[in-house]
Design a protein around this motif. Structure first.
Motif, short mmCIF file in Angstrom:
data_model
loop_
_atom_site.label_atom_id
_atom_site.label_comp_id
_atom_site.label_asym_id
_atom_site.label_seq_id
_atom_site.Cartn_x
_atom_site.Cartn_y
_atom_site.Cartn_z
N PHE A 8 15.29 -10.64 -16.45
CA PHE A 8 14.70 -10.17 -17.70
C PHE A 8 14.15 -11.38 -18.45
O PHE A 8 14.81 -12.40 -18.58
CB PHE A 8 15.76 -9.46 -18.55
N ASP A 10 11.40 -12.68 -21.86
CA ASP A 10 10.64 -12.38 -23.07
C ASP A 10 9.41 -13.28 -23.06
O ASP A 10 9.54 -14.51 -22.91
CB ASP A 10 11.47 -12.65 -24.33
N ASP A 98 8.41 -2.65 -18.40
CA ASP A 98 8.90 -2.78 -19.76
C ASP A 98 10.42 -2.70 -19.76
O ASP A 98 11.00 -1.75 -19.22
CB ASP A 98 8.30 -1.67 -20.64
N ALA A 99 11.08 -3.69 -20.35
CA ALA A 99 12.54 -3.75 -20.30
C ALA A 99 13.18 -2.62 -21.09
O ALA A 99 14.31 -2.22 -20.79
CB ALA A 99 13.03 -5.09 -20.84
N GLU A 100 12.48 -2.07 -22.07
CA GLU A 100 13.08 -1.04 -22.92
C GLU A 100 12.83 0.36 -22.38
O GLU A 100 13.73 1.18 -22.31
CB GLU A 100 12.54 -1.15 -24.34
N THR A 101 11.60 0.62 -21.96
CA THR A 101 11.24 1.98 -21.51
C THR A 101 11.34 2.14 -20.01
O THR A 101 11.42 3.27 -19.51
CB THR A 101 9.82 2.33 -21.96
N LYS A 150 6.32 -9.24 -25.51
CA LYS A 150 6.88 -8.21 -24.64
C LYS A 150 8.22 -8.67 -24.08
O LYS A 150 8.42 -9.86 -23.80
CB LYS A 150 5.94 -7.90 -23.47
N SER A 151 9.11 -7.70 -23.92
CA SER A 151 10.35 -7.91 -23.18
C SER A 151 10.17 -7.23 -21.82
O SER A 151 9.91 -6.02 -21.77
CB SER A 151 11.55 -7.31 -23.91
N LYS A 153 11.08 -6.67 -17.55
CA LYS A 153 12.03 -6.69 -16.45
C LYS A 153 11.27 -7.04 -15.18
O LYS A 153 10.26 -6.41 -14.87
CB LYS A 153 12.71 -5.33 -16.30
#
Length: 355
Positions: A8, A10, A98-101, A150-151, A153
């Motif tokens: 992961f 950023d 996208d690490a969140e979605t 952006k974060s 993966k």
């Protein structure tokens, strides 16, 4: 080195530089007019597919990656310089999401491929931009636009033509050593292979394919048992699976039951993976007396209820290995030909002989 297939990070592209408010000051020119320049563009963040890399270990220890911001505008009509871009080198086959979605944003599939993963912000306008016939001495300026942040993966799926599938100690590491240039660690206990090993199989001049030896699976791997669950994803991009079975286990266990357990794990994990072409490779026939081999193989295939290609080999003595290699190469080539897009022919010239 431990195989790192997930990380992961950023990333932050550079902000644009601010515009400048300035007026020309020259001798004998009382009203020189505005001369404030625009700010420079912020640096972009690029991802580059580097064929010399095979892990994401560098990003495990370096998570933050920031590009430089653009220089502010200056007087005398001088625009700010663009911020320095940064290039993040990643292995071929890296999936960036996208690490969140969890949404997949990019995939690096070709060596040397470069994509923009974060765009730098544009520079702000200086007061020179706002000069007009009715506004001869503008004092307006705009700040630079923010760069993208952006974060992400990063996930690496091994790019291989053939994937070796089987329980620990089935002989996969010995097989990849026999057919390719890979030299994995081999021992007489389970889980010797702790990370995927890639090997290039040379069939002939300019004829080769890539084989991946993956950690052994055990029953319950799709739910997280053992080591294999971490690497089942690597099988998803292979064109062909070799299901390696130990036909003469030392513990007198039933090879059919073990093989069925592996197939069940595949089906639980991914139906598309289960539907891939899968060949049965019965290994360690050198441990079986010659007069008993045919009966042993026939009994296994009957109880396993398998109707596909069956290869009897000894990875240790390399008996039966060459037919397996040649058949796999022909299968891979036929798939590559089938995947090529059709050549477009203009209907006006269809049937005409080439000039």
């Amino acid at each position: 080195m431990k195989f790192v297939d997930e990380a992961f990070i950023d990333v932050a592209a550079g902000d644009g530089g601010n515009g400048c408010v300035s007026f020309r000051h020259e001798k004998y020119k009382e009203f020189g007019g505005p001369d404030g320049g625009d700010g420079g563009r912020g640096g972009h963040v690029f991802a580059l597919a580097d064929p010399n890399l095979n892990t994401l270990v560098d990003y495990r220890f370096s998570r933050r990656h920031d590009a430089k911001r653009g220089q502010h505008g200056m007087g005398s009509d001088m625009f700010g310089a663009a911020g320095d871009d940064i290039v993040l080198k990643m292995p071929v086959g890296t999936i960036i999401s996208d690490a969140e979605t969890g949404e997949v944003l990019y995939e690096l599939l070709q060596p040397g491929e470069m994509i923009t993963i974060a765009k730098g912000g544009d520079g702000g306008f200086g007061n020179l931009r706002f000069k007009s016939a009715i506004n001869r001495a503008p004092r307006q300026k705009t700040p630079g636009w923010a760069g993208e942040r952006k974060s992400l993966k990063l996930e690496l799926k091994v790019l291989a033509d053939v994937g070796l599938l089987g329980l620990p100690n089935a002989g996969k590491s010995t097989l990849i050593t026999a057919v390719s240039n890979a030299r994995p660690r081999i021992a007489d206990y389970p889980f010797t292979t702790l990370h995927p090993n890639l090997g290039v199989v040379r069939v002939g001049p300019e004829q080769s394919f890539v084989v991946a030896d993956l950690p052994g699976l055990i029953e319950g791997a799709s739910e997280g048992a053992g080591l294999g669950h971490q690497f089942l994803r690597h099988l998803q991009r292979t064109r062909l699976l070799w299901h390696v079975v130990d036909l003469a286990p030392f513990d007198d266990s039933d090879p059919v039951a073990q093989a069925k357990a592996i197939v069940a794990e595949l089906k639980k994990y991914d139906q598309a993976l289960y539907d891939k072409p899968r060949w049965l490779v019965l290994n360690k026939i050198d441990m079986i007396p010659v007069e008993e081999r045919a009966a042993r193989v026939k009994d296994f295939v009957k109880r396993f209820r398998y109707k596909g290609p069956v290869f009897e080999i000894s990875a240790l003595t390399r008996e039966g290995v060459q037919p397996l290699i040649q058949s796999a190469y022909q299968h891979i080539k036929s798939q590559q030909v089938a995947e090529q897009p059709p050549v477009y022919v203009d209907p006006r010239f269809a049937g005409e002989a080439p000039q």
